[in-house]
Every structure is written in structure tokens, then in C-alpha cells.
Design a protein around this motif. Structure first.
Motif, PDB file in Angstrom:
ATOM      1  N   GLY A  77      36.604  55.105  81.795  1.00 34.53           N
ATOM      2  CA  GLY A  77      36.442  56.547  81.824  1.00 34.53           C
ATOM      3  C   GLY A  77      36.620  57.172  80.452  1.00 34.53           C
ATOM      4  O   GLY A  77      35.925  58.121  80.091  1.00 34.53           O
ATOM      5  N   GLY A  78      37.532  56.624  79.666  1.00 35.61           N
ATOM      6  CA  GLY A  78      37.742  57.121  78.303  1.00 35.61           C
ATOM      7  C   GLY A  78      36.513  56.925  77.437  1.00 35.61           C
ATOM      8  O   GLY A  78      36.204  57.758  76.579  1.00 35.61           O
ATOM      9  N   ILE A  79      35.805  55.833  77.639  1.00 36.10           N
ATOM     10  CA  ILE A  79      34.562  55.591  76.898  1.00 36.10           C
ATOM     11  C   ILE A  79      33.536  56.646  77.273  1.00 36.10           C
ATOM     12  O   ILE A  79      32.836  57.182  76.411  1.00 36.10           O
ATOM     13  CB  ILE A  79      34.039  54.163  77.156  1.00 36.10           C
ATOM     14  N   CYS A  80      33.472  56.969  78.552  1.00 37.54           N
ATOM     15  CA  CYS A  80      32.550  58.017  78.984  1.00 37.54           C
ATOM     16  C   CYS A  80      32.874  59.331  78.286  1.00 37.54           C
ATOM     17  O   CYS A  80      31.985  60.003  77.762  1.00 37.54           O
ATOM     18  CB  CYS A  80      32.631  58.192  80.494  1.00 37.54           C
ATOM     19  N   ARG A  81      34.137  59.707  78.267  1.00 40.56           N
ATOM     20  CA  ARG A  81      34.536  60.964  77.611  1.00 40.56           C
ATOM     21  C   ARG A  81      34.201  60.927  76.119  1.00 40.56           C
ATOM     22  O   ARG A  81      33.763  61.917  75.557  1.00 40.56           O
ATOM     23  CB  ARG A  81      36.014  61.231  77.831  1.00 40.56           C
ATOM     24  N   SER A  82      34.399  59.774  75.490  1.00 40.07           N
ATOM     25  CA  SER A  82      34.088  59.639  74.072  1.00 40.07           C
ATOM     26  C   SER A  82      32.592  59.822  73.823  1.00 40.07           C
ATOM     27  O   SER A  82      32.178  60.540  72.907  1.00 40.07           O
ATOM     28  CB  SER A  82      34.546  58.264  73.568  1.00 40.07           C
ATOM     29  N   LEU A  83      31.759  59.189  74.672  1.00 42.40           N
ATOM     30  CA  LEU A  83      30.312  59.285  74.495  1.00 42.40           C
ATOM     31  C   LEU A  83      29.772  60.670  74.861  1.00 42.40           C
ATOM     32  O   LEU A  83      28.652  61.004  74.511  1.00 42.40           O
ATOM     33  CB  LEU A  83      29.604  58.206  75.306  1.00 42.40           C
ATOM     34  N   ALA A  84      30.565  61.460  75.559  1.00 47.40           N
ATOM     35  CA  ALA A  84      30.146  62.809  75.943  1.00 47.40           C
ATOM     36  C   ALA A  84      30.606  63.876  74.949  1.00 47.40           C
ATOM     37  O   ALA A  84      30.267  65.048  75.111  1.00 47.40           O
ATOM     38  CB  ALA A  84      30.675  63.138  77.341  1.00 47.40           C
ATOM     39  N   MET A  85      31.360  63.482  73.924  1.00 43.91           N
ATOM     40  CA  MET A  85      31.853  64.466  72.947  1.00 43.91           C
ATOM     41  C   MET A  85      30.683  65.147  72.246  1.00 43.91           C
ATOM     42  O   MET A  85      29.701  64.488  71.906  1.00 43.91           O
ATOM     43  CB  MET A  85      32.726  63.790  71.881  1.00 43.91           C
ATOM     44  N   PRO A  86      30.816  66.452  71.987  1.00 41.74           N
ATOM     45  CA  PRO A  86      29.729  67.140  71.284  1.00 41.74           C
ATOM     46  C   PRO A  86      29.646  66.758  69.805  1.00 41.74           C
ATOM     47  O   PRO A  86      28.566  66.770  69.230  1.00 41.74           O
ATOM     48  CB  PRO A  86      30.057  68.618  71.466  1.00 41.74           C
ATOM     49  N   ASP A  87      30.763  66.419  69.210  1.00 41.06           N
ATOM     50  CA  ASP A  87      30.809  66.068  67.786  1.00 41.06           C
ATOM     51  C   ASP A  87      31.797  64.937  67.569  1.00 41.06           C
ATOM     52  O   ASP A  87      32.566  64.593  68.452  1.00 41.06           O
ATOM     53  CB  ASP A  87      31.235  67.288  66.953  1.00 41.06           C
ATOM     54  N   GLY A  88      31.794  64.389  66.370  1.00 40.08           N
ATOM     55  CA  GLY A  88      32.736  63.336  66.019  1.00 40.08           C
ATOM     56  C   GLY A  88      32.162  61.955  66.248  1.00 40.08           C
ATOM     57  O   GLY A  88      31.009  61.787  66.629  1.00 40.08           O
ATOM     58  N   ASP A  89      32.999  60.948  66.008  1.00 40.37           N
ATOM     59  CA  ASP A  89      32.593  59.553  66.145  1.00 40.37           C
ATOM     60  C   ASP A  89      32.699  59.130  67.605  1.00 40.37           C
ATOM     61  O   ASP A  89      33.780  58.799  68.087  1.00 40.37           O
ATOM     62  CB  ASP A  89      33.464  58.662  65.264  1.00 40.37           C
ATOM     63  N   ARG A  90      31.599  59.154  68.309  1.00 39.74           N
ATOM     64  CA  ARG A  90      31.589  58.811  69.728  1.00 39.74           C
ATOM     65  C   ARG A  90      31.936  57.348  69.981  1.00 39.74           C
ATOM     66  O   ARG A  90      32.301  56.973  71.086  1.00 39.74           O
ATOM     67  CB  ARG A  90      30.225  59.115  70.335  1.00 39.74           C
TER      68      ARG A  90
END
Length: 155
Positions: A77-90
Motif C-alpha cells: 500500500g505504501g508503494i501505491c501511495r508513493s506512486l500516486a504522489m503529485p511531486d517528488g521521487d515516486r
């Protein structure tokens, strides 16, 4: 007119899996999370994802010769949240591997290598049709499920 916030909550009543759609672009991984991943056809082998037309990430990904689609597993789930970030290093802390230009998330429940075969206009989204060129499945892996804005595990 239906209120957008209420409609989003209503759509959240339907549990879905979560897929990471990723590719190498200019030697760097680019990716996004999609909770609208669907199996479409066995012959030819097709899946689809729905993507907001305003997505800058999709505009980049759609030009890649190959896309990786990883159905995320329990605990990702954390990977999903990371890949959904609008900016930054996904991809910070995301274990991945490249196969050609397709980027696949390691330890996912299913990994597909795909090519974009078409897009269908659908309101504020496009339905991207992806032809499967290779797959790796991991029958023992439990997928993560997204329901009511929360990640859950099948039991």
C-alpha cells in the motif's frame, strides 16, 4: 447534478485491486498507481487502465514502447501511495526491475509487460487498452485491495 465528492465516496464502495503502471523514460523510472485496472480480453490478451486526461504522468508513459503493469500485493500500500504522489521521487524505496522499457515492481502479485494498443475517450478520463506481451504471476501472493480509501488484504 451529482456532487463530485459524494460520487467519489460512492465509487469507493467498490473494492478494487491496485496496479502500478511504469516505464523507463530517458533512463529513469516513471510511474503511476491505477485502481481501475481491468482484464479485457483473452484473445488478443488485453487489459485496461483508466487515466485522467489531465495526468502529466500518463502523457509521458503513453509514449514508452513498453509499459510494466504490476498488480500490487499485500503490504505494498505504501508503494501505491508513493506512486500516486503529485511531486517528488515516486520510486524512493520502491524495489523495481526493468525489462526493456517496462518497469515492474518487485514482489507484486502479477507482472505484465504491455504495449499501448489504443485509447478510448471516457469523460474526464481515457481508457488505455494495453496488449500483453509477457507475464509473470505469483499464485501465492495476496493482492492488496483498495476500498473506502483504505488498503485491505483478502482473507
Amino acid at each position: 447534478m451529482i456532487d463530485g465528492t459524494k460520487l467519489r465516496a460512492a465509487f469507493g464502495q467498490f473494492p478494487s485491486g491496485v496496479a502500478a503502471v511504469c516505464a523507463l523514460v530517458g533512463g529513469e523510472p516513471v510511474g503511476m498507481a491505477a485502481s481501475t485496472f481491468t482484464a479485457v480480453s483473452l484473445d488478443p490478451p488485453l487489459v485496461s487502465v483508466c487515466v485522467r486526461k489531465a495526468s502529466r504522468t500518463w502523457r509521458t508513459l503513453r509514449a514508452a514502447p513498453e509499459l510494466g503493469v504490476s498488480v500490487l500485493s499485500a503490504g505494498q500500500g505504501g508503494i501505491c501511495r508513493s506512486l500516486a504522489m503529485p511531486d517528488g521521487d515516486r520510486f524512493a524505496g520502491v524495489p523495481w526491475v526493468a525489462r526493456g522499457s517496462a518497469v515492474l515492481v518487485e514482489d507484486s502479485a502479477l507482472q505484465l509487460e504491455c504495449r499501448l494498443t489504443g485509447e478510448v475517450d471516457a469523460g474526464d478520463h481515457v481508457i488505455a487498452l494495453l496488449g500483453i506481451t509477457a507475464l509473470r504471476d505469483f499464485p501465492g501472493a495476496e493482492p492488496v485491495v483498495f476500498h473506502r480509501s483504505t488498503f485491505r488484504v483478502l482473507r
